[in-house]
Write a protein that holds these residues in place. Structure first.
Motif, short mmCIF file in Angstrom:
data_model
loop_
_atom_site.label_atom_id
_atom_site.label_comp_id
_atom_site.label_asym_id
_atom_site.label_seq_id
_atom_site.Cartn_x
_atom_site.Cartn_y
_atom_site.Cartn_z
N THR A 73 -10.83 -4.45 -4.46
CA THR A 73 -11.85 -3.64 -5.14
C THR A 73 -11.80 -3.85 -6.66
N CYS B 43 -23.06 9.96 -3.33
CA CYS B 43 -21.62 10.25 -3.43
C CYS B 43 -20.85 9.24 -4.28
N PHE B 45 -20.02 6.20 -3.45
CA PHE B 45 -19.31 5.16 -2.68
C PHE B 45 -19.96 3.77 -2.73
N ILE B 48 -18.42 1.84 -5.57
CA ILE B 48 -16.96 1.76 -5.73
C ILE B 48 -16.53 0.33 -5.99
N TRP B 55 -18.56 5.39 -9.88
CA TRP B 55 -18.24 5.99 -8.58
C TRP B 55 -17.69 7.40 -8.74
N ALA B 59 -19.39 11.13 -7.59
CA ALA B 59 -18.69 12.00 -6.63
C ALA B 59 -18.36 13.34 -7.27
N GLY B 79 -18.48 8.07 5.06
CA GLY B 79 -18.39 7.31 3.82
C GLY B 79 -18.32 8.25 2.63
N CYS B 80 -19.18 9.26 2.65
CA CYS B 80 -19.15 10.27 1.58
C CYS B 80 -17.82 11.01 1.60
N SER B 83 -15.22 9.04 -0.02
CA SER B 83 -15.52 8.92 -1.44
C SER B 83 -15.04 10.17 -2.19
N GLU B 86 -11.10 10.48 -2.17
CA GLU B 86 -10.44 9.55 -3.08
C GLU B 86 -10.77 9.85 -4.54
N HIS B 152 -13.44 5.82 8.02
CA HIS B 152 -13.35 6.71 6.87
C HIS B 152 -13.19 8.17 7.24
#
Ligand code: SF4
Ligand code: SF4
Lengths: 160, 279
Positions: A73, B43, B45, B48, B55, B59, B79-80, B83, B86, B152
């Motif tokens: 990433t 969100c 993601f 990212i 990102w 969020a 996925g959200c 996000s 994290e 996720h």
């Protein structure tokens, strides 16, 4: 998320579990982790960084608390910053969408198996709320999202 | 349960309408203290891979709106969910980043402190399991349906599951409560591939396609998901998959919320079942 990027002992447990590696033998997370320390510049040119499906399997399997996903990433972030040609063009669409609508996808008319068409309203769903895109775009601008370090000749900066 | 904002994210309110319909219906039936979050944005993601600040800011803005309303945040999408989990971690552990993001949020009178939780639909459903069971009017009579929680939605490596039970087990328990036959299978943790769609390669569809083929070969009559990206990969895109792997793939795929509603006798349209193309 306190990962240790230096603790890798190249066991390749990440790669043996990586679904992308199973389909694309040129993509090997443990090799990327190893190369990230010594071959950073060349890694930035690797188009297949974008094959990673962000499943987190590598990170969950690693016995040494390394996150290959995080390393991949970060390499992607850097290649975006430097306008590398291999950054998927689809991101330009996503960036425009988030600036225009605040969301990363556009409302669709969906078609069923019987070819009937439906929109939110037809289904009795309320409209998507208004989103303050001005504030969001301004914040993203001030946070440097649109400042890219491109070579003069092929600047793809999305700055308005 | 504690009051929460249901965050609809991007994918659900723009195309995965069946998930929004069935989730709204199920929440209403269960009478849960959940309200749809009205002020929100993406969100973060999808970005990212491009820029950490972008990102985390996106969020954090949604987390801050929920905090302002003194509510936990319940993202409908896996996925959200990841996000937010994290981004929250990043903000709590990096004071410089937190300051930078909070400076932006302050312009709208918002602030992230991390006081409220990010909650998952599966944990909430598990909490009200008895209620879900008590509403059943027509169970699935041992129909064989495979569980797919989605990468996720799974716990992190060092994360202690809520109540000590991993979400994948909770999802299977809820399905079994509906009299669905479901068990572990070799590719249970296999990824749907949605995270790789942006690369415009065949790879994500080969991933989802091969898992569907395997389930069909094992005699499964369906699959259950709880994420709009997984559902899109396994359900909406079945025709694309068939083309890419040169093999006709046909397996009914449902949202867990649709299965719950079906067992309760809710009608097809309330659950958006007429929108599923694989049934
Ligand atoms: S990153 Fe972890 S799993 Fe991968 S090779 Fe290194 S130590 Fe092994
Ligand atoms: S997150 Fe990416 S690199 Fe890691 S296992 Fe999944 S596809 Fe492979």
């Amino acid at each position: 998320m306190n990962f240790d990027e230096t603790a890798c002992y190249i066991c390749a447990k990440c790669t043996s579990g990586c679904p992308t590696a199973a389909y694309d033998p040129t993509f090997k997370p443990h090799v990327i982790v190893a190369r990230s320390k010594v071959d950073h510049e060349n890694l930035l040119e690797e188009e297949n960084l974008w094959s990673c499906v962000l499943c987190k399997r590598c990170e969950r399997r690693c016995p040494q608390n390394v996150s290959p996903l995080l390393i991949v990433t970060e390499l992607k972030n850097e290649s975006y910053k430097h306008c590398k040609d291999h950054v998927p063009k689809g991101f330009e669409v996503l960036i425009k969408l988030v600036k225009d609508t605040g969301l990363a996808s556009r409302e669709e008319t969906i078609i069923t198996a019987d070819f009937d068409e439906f929109e939110r309203e037809d289904l009795g769903l309320p409209p998507i709320p208004d989103i303050n895109t001005k504030v969001i775009t301004k914040a993203l601008t001030e946070l440097g999202f649109f400042d890219k370090i491109c070579e003069e000749s092929r600047s793809t900066s999305t700055e308005e | 349960m504690e009051p929460a904002f249901l965050n609809l994210g991007c994918k659900v309110p723009t195309s995965q309408y069946a998930f929004e319909l069935s989730t709204r219906a199920v929440i209403k039936e269960l009478n849960l203290p959940i309200e749809v979050q009205q002020e929100y944005n993406c969100c973060g993601f999808p970005f990212i891979s491009l820029d950490k600040n972008a990102w985390v800011y996106l969020a954090a803005r949604n987390l801050a709106f929920a905090e302002k309303a003194k509510r936990n945040l319940l993202p409908i999408c896996n996925g959200c969910f990841l996000s937010y989990v994290e981004a929250r971690e990043e903000l709590l552990h990096d004071s410089k980043l937190r300051k930078k993001i909070n400076n932006q949020l302050a312009k709208e009178g918002l602030k992230f402190t991390g006081k409220y939780k990010i909650v998952h639909l599966i944990d909430i459903f598990y909490e009200v399991r008895d209620e879900i069971k008590s509403k059943i009017v027509k169970n699935f009579d041992k129909k064989k349906i495979a569980v797919h929680l989605g990468c996720h939605g799974e716990e992190e490596r060092n994360e202690e599951p809520i109540d000590g039970i991993p979400r994948i087990d909770k999802m299977m328990t809820i399905m079994r409560d509906l009299c669905i036959e479901t068990d572990l299978y070799p590719t249970i943790h296999e990824c749907c591939g949605a995270g790789g769609i942006i690369s415009e390669k065949d790879l994500p569809f080969k991933m989802s396609g091969n898992k569907l083929v395997e389930l069909i070969e094992m005699g499964y009559e369906g699959m259950a998901t709880i994420c709009p990206f997984c559902q899109s990969q396994y359900e909406t895109k079945q025709a694309v998959i068939s083309q890419i792997i040169s093999k006709k793939v046909q397996l009914p795929v449902y949202y867990l919320t649709q299965l719950m509603g079906m067992a309760w006798g809710l009608d097809e349209e309330t659950l958006g079942l007429h929108l599923n193309t694989s049934l």
